[in-house]
Design a protein around this motif. Structure first.
Motif, PDB file in Angstrom:
ATOM      1  N   ARG A  10     -30.396  22.269 -41.377  1.00  0.00           N
ATOM      2  CA  ARG A  10     -31.069  21.829 -40.924  1.00  0.00           C
ATOM      3  C   ARG A  10     -29.706  20.963 -40.065  1.00  0.00           C
ATOM      4  O   ARG A  10     -28.386  20.730 -40.721  1.00  0.00           O
ATOM      5  CB  ARG A  10     -32.187  21.089 -41.577  1.00  0.00           C
ATOM      6  N   THR A  11     -30.062  20.462 -38.695  1.00  0.00           N
ATOM      7  CA  THR A  11     -29.368  19.691 -38.626  1.00  0.00           C
ATOM      8  C   THR A  11     -29.756  18.071 -39.604  1.00  0.00           C
ATOM      9  O   THR A  11     -29.995  17.770 -39.845  1.00  0.00           O
ATOM     10  CB  THR A  11     -29.578  19.004 -36.940  1.00  0.00           C
ATOM     11  N   ILE A  12     -28.198  17.354 -39.603  1.00  0.00           N
ATOM     12  CA  ILE A  12     -28.468  15.961 -40.130  1.00  0.00           C
ATOM     13  C   ILE A  12     -29.290  15.683 -39.502  1.00  0.00           C
ATOM     14  O   ILE A  12     -30.627  14.936 -40.541  1.00  0.00           O
ATOM     15  CB  ILE A  12     -27.176  15.213 -40.145  1.00  0.00           C
ATOM     16  N   SER A  13     -29.698  14.818 -38.655  1.00  0.00           N
ATOM     17  CA  SER A  13     -31.513  14.363 -38.226  1.00  0.00           C
ATOM     18  C   SER A  13     -32.154  15.077 -38.845  1.00  0.00           C
ATOM     19  O   SER A  13     -33.071  13.843 -39.286  1.00  0.00           O
ATOM     20  CB  SER A  13     -30.819  14.012 -36.944  1.00  0.00           C
ATOM     21  N   GLU A  14     -32.227  15.976 -38.461  1.00  0.00           N
ATOM     22  CA  GLU A  14     -33.952  16.944 -38.910  1.00  0.00           C
ATOM     23  C   GLU A  14     -33.688  16.612 -40.003  1.00  0.00           C
ATOM     24  O   GLU A  14     -34.849  16.569 -40.745  1.00  0.00           O
ATOM     25  CB  GLU A  14     -33.723  18.282 -38.849  1.00  0.00           C
TER      26      GLU A  14
END
Length: 85
Positions: A10-14
């Motif tokens: 996942r991206t950091i935001s996700e």
């Protein structure tokens, strides 16, 4: 049949959104997750301008942050500053 078990990258935001969905009152922020990735505590993969992290490894870290496997990488930099010592 061989079943391929892909990590949940996942991206950091996700990752922050998924943690928030699991625990709506969590105090874990995107900024903290980013610092864990940049410092090398949580392994990350750079994909373009974004970092991808293994969501399961992040959850494992939060369950036991003192584990030997979660040590900052000795050459990691935080905000452009290299760790000394």
């Amino acid at each position: 049949m061989n079943e391929l078990n892909l990590p949940r990258m996942r991206t950091i935001s996700e990752a922050a959104q998924e943690i928030k969905a699991l625990d709506p009152r969590t105090a874990i922020t995107e900024y903290h997750i980013r610092q864990l990735a940049v410092s090398g505590v949580i392994p990350r993969v750079k994909a373009g301008k974004k970092y991808l992290i293994n969501l399961d490894m992040l959850i494992e870290y939060m369950s036991d942050p003192t584990s030997e496997k979660f040590r900052p990488h000795p050459t990691a930099t935080v905000n452009g500053i290299r760790r000394v010592g």
